[in-house]
Motif scaffolding. Structure first.
Motif, PDB file in Angstrom:
ATOM      1  N   HIS A   1       6.289   8.525  -4.669  1.00  0.00           N
ATOM      2  CA  HIS A   1       5.327   8.115  -5.948  1.00  0.00           C
ATOM      3  C   HIS A   1       6.335   7.200  -6.620  1.00  0.00           C
ATOM      4  O   HIS A   1       7.327   7.478  -7.009  1.00  0.00           O
ATOM      5  CB  HIS A   1       4.934   9.351  -6.696  1.00  0.00           C
TER       6      HIS A   1
ATOM      7  N   VAL B   1      -0.029   3.856   0.624  1.00  0.00           N
ATOM      8  CA  VAL B   1      -0.896   3.359  -0.254  1.00  0.00           C
ATOM      9  C   VAL B   1      -1.105   1.594   0.116  1.00  0.00           C
ATOM     10  O   VAL B   1      -1.915   1.206  -0.859  1.00  0.00           O
ATOM     11  CB  VAL B   1      -0.186   3.259  -1.453  1.00  0.00           C
TER      12      VAL B   1
ATOM     13  N   GLN C   1      -8.518  -2.436  -0.220  1.00  0.00           N
ATOM     14  CA  GLN C   1      -8.697  -1.926  -1.675  1.00  0.00           C
ATOM     15  C   GLN C   1      -8.698  -2.935  -2.725  1.00  0.00           C
ATOM     16  O   GLN C   1      -8.534  -4.001  -2.238  1.00  0.00           O
ATOM     17  CB  GLN C   1      -7.147  -1.075  -1.668  1.00  0.00           C
TER      18      GLN C   1
ATOM     19  N   ARG D   1      -4.802  10.636   2.936  1.00  0.00           N
ATOM     20  CA  ARG D   1      -3.723   9.767   2.737  1.00  0.00           C
ATOM     21  C   ARG D   1      -2.691  10.543   2.494  1.00  0.00           C
ATOM     22  O   ARG D   1      -2.501  11.710   1.754  1.00  0.00           O
ATOM     23  CB  ARG D   1      -3.905   8.969   1.225  1.00  0.00           C
TER      24      ARG D   1
ATOM     25  N   VAL E   1      -1.240  -2.069  -6.292  1.00  0.00           N
ATOM     26  CA  VAL E   1      -0.017  -1.195  -5.524  1.00  0.00           C
ATOM     27  C   VAL E   1       0.706  -1.932  -4.547  1.00  0.00           C
ATOM     28  O   VAL E   1       1.989  -1.747  -4.632  1.00  0.00           O
ATOM     29  CB  VAL E   1      -0.904  -0.212  -4.764  1.00  0.00           C
TER      30      VAL E   1
ATOM     31  N   GLU F   1      -9.282   9.788  -4.757  1.00  0.00           N
ATOM     32  CA  GLU F   1      -8.608   8.775  -4.213  1.00  0.00           C
ATOM     33  C   GLU F   1      -6.832   8.927  -4.580  1.00  0.00           C
ATOM     34  O   GLU F   1      -5.900   8.983  -4.126  1.00  0.00           O
ATOM     35  CB  GLU F   1      -8.793   7.369  -4.680  1.00  0.00           C
TER      36      GLU F   1
END
Ligand SMILES: Nc1ncnc2c1ncn2[C@@H]1O[C@H](COP(=O)(O)OP(=O)(O)OP(=O)(O)O)[C@@H](O)[C@H]1O
Ligand SMILES: [Mg+2]
Lengths: 341, 510
Positions: free
Chosen positions: B90, B173, B295, B434, B146, B342
């Motif tokens: 993250h 991602v 995306q 994911r 992202v 998501e």
């Protein structure tokens, strides 16, 4: 993990400037306009109002600086009131004992810093609820000062204004800005200094990072605990100075609970100023101005109950806060203790 | 120990969390200039091991060698000094800071007492040019897609002169194209002597870029291999400890009545950009509609409108023929719409809450969880949690730990478990797998197919072409807020899909 898609249309620099400062500029122009008009009508009263504006705003902006240093590093400080009160008391006592104003001011600052240390210990190390931590400080300060205060202590006086040569003779603003006692001058400098530190130095960058995303700062080797401790202690010291202002510069003596809610108004001033020193200064000046006007209005022979006139500054603050100043962005990690693992 | 040219060696690291042995006597070595993939199930301890190396967690036992010398790593600053850089699972970026501010934080360049942003900006541009990682130094990070944020993360490490780079699920991602770009950068870095530890759940990627592979299971290293010696199936088996079905097994769909219908939906986002432009489609009970697209082409907003999180400018959504209100998620929950969001941290979980609470997040006020007189029935909540943990194989010490302590993949399973176990008419799953390992993907795909066969209308939104192709019965392709076309999944190829997703018109392809 975030999901941002297309780029937003960026604002042009002038739009951005207007968005950020429009309200402030509008209010400033309005205040300056009123002031000049008043000056033409009555020079003496106007100068008195301005001087009183500065006097009223000084403890508020100092308190706000304390609050924003803490919250920029994500520690909520609602103990400003207590830190101020204890600073005021200790400064006064030391003045009584030593008769040395400089030592008294330093003592007040140290007392505030010590309270800052206590808050930092409770919220950073013990990870206590920060509202409770701040309340502890407020109650502690009220109790300590109330218990040790004896009526009848007197001092050799307070700090006197130092006119800055010809600057003090400038009409309208001269007496208000350039004929002040030392702590007031120190406040001017502090506002600029904190602004500089927060937005232009390494320390400021780290402080803001710790307030927004402490883990990110940690992964880059920033010591989150140290940053929080130092900011909260320095904040406490500034609140102590605000206390010193009350007993050593404004009034010259101590009374029980003499801070009278200024620590909390300072929090509003901090929010109003959007966690920036300059913004907080503007907010404090506005509040001080409204307060000074209010005092003048009470002298004037108007047929409105004085209680209503007394509300004026608060009403004004609420209206501006809720109506004009856009949303304040609170530091993302505000109030959340940092867990290392 | 043979005289090998090792950039980093981890010896016998053990790391315990309350109730979990996250790393159990793990050893690992990284050769100079190699890409070493670290593979393992969700919760196997990969991120933990890397966080220990990076100094974020203190190990209970174990040693580190850098360039064959024993070193002590007591915090991230030590790791940075030893040339270790890490891109976290993250991201670790301050959203409101500019790229430059994020880059220099902790290693600031100063002129006198002030930050020297100009010099920093120049340095950043120099590095970004040298590695072909393009960024705007003055952009605010939260405004960036992202893929670009990740570039910033990599640049952050390079700015600190990292020669050991840890990438923790960097492709989770990314769009397939962005992932390809990343691989190019990775290869380029290794040519310049950087050694890379690459964590991923995508076996294809490992076979593509890795030089060697280390496999972990339940905190232990269970084996080493290399792309030359194995294939996807081999990797999967090694990591899960049993044979895994990499393809979805399903019979032809038996579509029934329409359960979800979207009619002329238009959505304008916060910045007044029309992100969904007049979209219409239907989903029938008993079929899976896949929505494919790169995306940022309106899928996020479309799903948010269908799940009650966002208002639409015009258009309607019908559930079994009845109009649904926008911005009313509870209505949807009560009328049998399941949603796997998501962004699992933002819309899926309350991270500080424990698993049991997270598993009743949208049903806590209903029977059996709400008992008499507003009092919660703790037993029922607990029983539900234990059941789901068992059924979805959530690796956690128990139902009473905070969701934030779970590994990313296991957090996902908590959400999936919660949504799949309610009585549903429609399931909307946005990137349902994911961050999941192949074993869990297999399981979740099976569950989705099972739900379809039970007569639920399913919408799956995914950036993974393989997932879309193997799971869907029909596929809708989105591009710039519009549905380019809707096709039968059978007979559609990856290449065709890719072209449509890039904006080709259906006629041009067929
Ligand atoms: N801060 C923490 N506190 C308590 N337990 C933790 C913490 N971080 C990780 N764990 C536990 O340690 C184990 C290993 O987690 P880790 O995040 O390393 O897994 P992972 O291999 O990276 O999985 P994934 O592929 O899902 O990201 C998990 O069981 C997790 O619940
Ligand atoms: Mg992980």
């Amino acid at each position: 993990m975030q999901t941002t898609n297309t780029l937003p249309a960026p604002l042009s620099p002038s739009q951005q400037f207007l968005k950020q400062w429009g309200v402030t500029i509008f209010i400033a122009i309005a205040v300056i306009g009123i002031t000049i008009w008043q000056y033409i009508l009555n020079a003496q009263v106007t100068e008195a109002v301005l001087a009183s504006t500065i006097r009223q705003s000084t403890p508020l902006v100092l308190g706000a600086l304390c609050g924003l240093l803490c919250e920029r590093s994500a520690v909520i400080n609602i103990g400003i009131e207590g830190q101020m009160l204890l600073g005021a008391f200790v400064g006064f006592l030391v003045n009584v004992w030593t008769g040395n104003l400089l030592i008294a001011v330093i003592a007040a600052i140290l007392a505030g810093a010590l309270m800052g240390l206590l808050l930092a210990y409770m919220s950073v190390t013990l990870k206590m609820d920060q509202i409770i931590g701040g309340t502890v400080i407020n109650i502690l300060a009220l109790g300590l000062t109330g218990y040790f205060y004896q009526v009848g202590l007197t001092t050799d006086g307070k700090m006197l204004p130092i006119p800055l040569g010809p600057l003090a003779d400038i009409p309208i603003i001269g007496p208000a800005f350039f004929n002040n006692p030392p702590i007031t001058y120190a406040t001017f400098i502090l506002v600029i200094a904190v602004h500089y530190v927060l937005f232009y130095t390494k320390w400021g960058l780290r402080t803001r990072a710790v307030g927004e995303h402490p883990r990110a700062a940690d992964t880059l080797g920033v010591n989150v605990f140290k940053v929080r401790y130092v900011n909260v202690i320095v904040g406490g010291a500034i609140a102590g100075l605000a206390g010193a202002f009350l007993t050593l510069e404004a009034v010259g003596s101590f009374e029980r609970a003499m801070t009278n809610g200024r620590g909390f108004v300072a929090l509003a001033v901090m929010l109003f100023g959007k966690y920036t020193p300059l913004g907080a200064w503007g907010a404090a000046l506005l509040f001080g101005f409204a307060n000074a006007m209010q005092t003048q209005l009470q002298f004037a022979d108007i047929k409105i109950a004085h209680q209503f006139i007394g509300m004026l500054p608060y009403v004004l603050t609420i209206v501006i806060l809720s109506g004009f100043v856009g949303r304040t962005r609170v530091p993302a990690a505000d109030g959340v203790p940092y867990e290392k693992e | 120990m043979t005289e090998e040219n090792l950039a980093l060696e981890i010896r016998n690291v053990t790391k315990r969390f309350p109730g979990v042995l996250a790393n159990d006597n793990v050893s690992f070595s990284l050769r100079k200039g190699e890409i070493h993939a670290l593979l393992g199930e969700n919760g196997a301890g990969k991120s933990t091991l890397m966080n220990v190396v990076y100094g974020l967690y203190a190990q209970d036992e174990g040693e580190f060698f850098i360039d064959n010398k024993l070193v002590e790593i007591n915090g991230p600053s030590d790791a940075i000094n030893y040339g270790i850089g890490m891109v976290h699972q993250h991201f670790m970026l301050v959203p409101v800071f500019s790229v430059t501010e994020n880059m220099i934080l902790g290693s600031e360049v100063t002129k006198g007492t002030s930050l020297d942003l100009n010099r920093a900006r120049k340095e950043i541009l120099k590095i970004s040019e040298a590695y072909g990682l393009e960024v705007d130094p003055d952009a605010i990070v939260e405004d960036l897609p992202v893929g670009v944020q990740q570039r910033v993360e990599i640049l952050k490490a390079l700015y600190r002169k990292a020669n050991i780079l840890v990438l923790d699920e960097p492709t989770a991602v990314l769009t397939p194209q962005e992932a390809e770009d990343l691989f190019v950068v990775m290869r380029q870095l290794t040519e310049q002597g950087v050694s890379i530890i690459f964590i991923t759940h995508k076996l294809k990627e490992i076979l593509n870029v890795a030089d060697r592979v280390t496999v972990m299971r339940r905190g232990k290293v269970v084996g080493h291999t290399s792309p030359k010696e194995t294939d996807q199936q081999g990797l999967a088996t090694m990591m899960v400890g049993r044979d895994v079905l990499l393809e979805v097994e399903k019979s032809p769909a038996k579509p029934e009545d329409v359960v979800l219908e979207v009619e002329h939906l238009k959505i304008t986002d916060e910045r007044d950009v029309e992100v969904v432009k007049d979209i219409s489609f239907e989903v029938r009970a008993g079929e899976i509609l896949g929505i494919a697209g790169i995306q940022g082409n309106g899928q996020t907003e479309l799903v948010e409108a269908m799940t009650g999180l966002r208002d639409a400018t015009s258009g309607k959504v019908y559930l079994s023929g009845e109009t649904i209100p926008f911005e009313n998620p509870r209505y949807l929950v009560e009328h049998g719409v399941g949603h796997v969001p998501e962004d699992r941290h933002k819309h899926g979980l309350v991270l500080p809450y424990d698993l049991a609470d997270n598993m009743v997040l949208n049903t806590y006020y209903q029977k059996p969880y709400a008992g008499q007189m507003l009092v919660r029935d703790e037993q029922a909540v607990l029983k539900n949690a234990l059941g789901l943990i068992e059924r979805f194989d959530v690796r956690a010490p128990g139902p009473d730990v905070a969701a934030s302590t779970l590994s990313g993949g296991n957090q996902q399973k908590v959400i999936v478990g919660r949504e799949f176990s309610r009585p549903l008419k429609v399931l909307i799953a946005n990137q349902p797998t994911r961050g999941l390992d192949v074993g869990s993907i297999e399981y979740i795909h099976k569950e989705i197919v099972k739900m379809r066969d039970e007569g639920i209308g399913v919408v799956v939104i995914s950036a993974e072409l393989d997932e879309i192709l193997s799971l869907s019965d029909r596929i809708a392709i989105m591009f710039r807020g519009e549905i380019v076309t809707i096709v039968e999944a059978k007979g559609t190829t990856r290449e065709q899909l890719g072209l449509w997703m890039a904006g080709a018109t259906p006629e041009a392809v067929v």
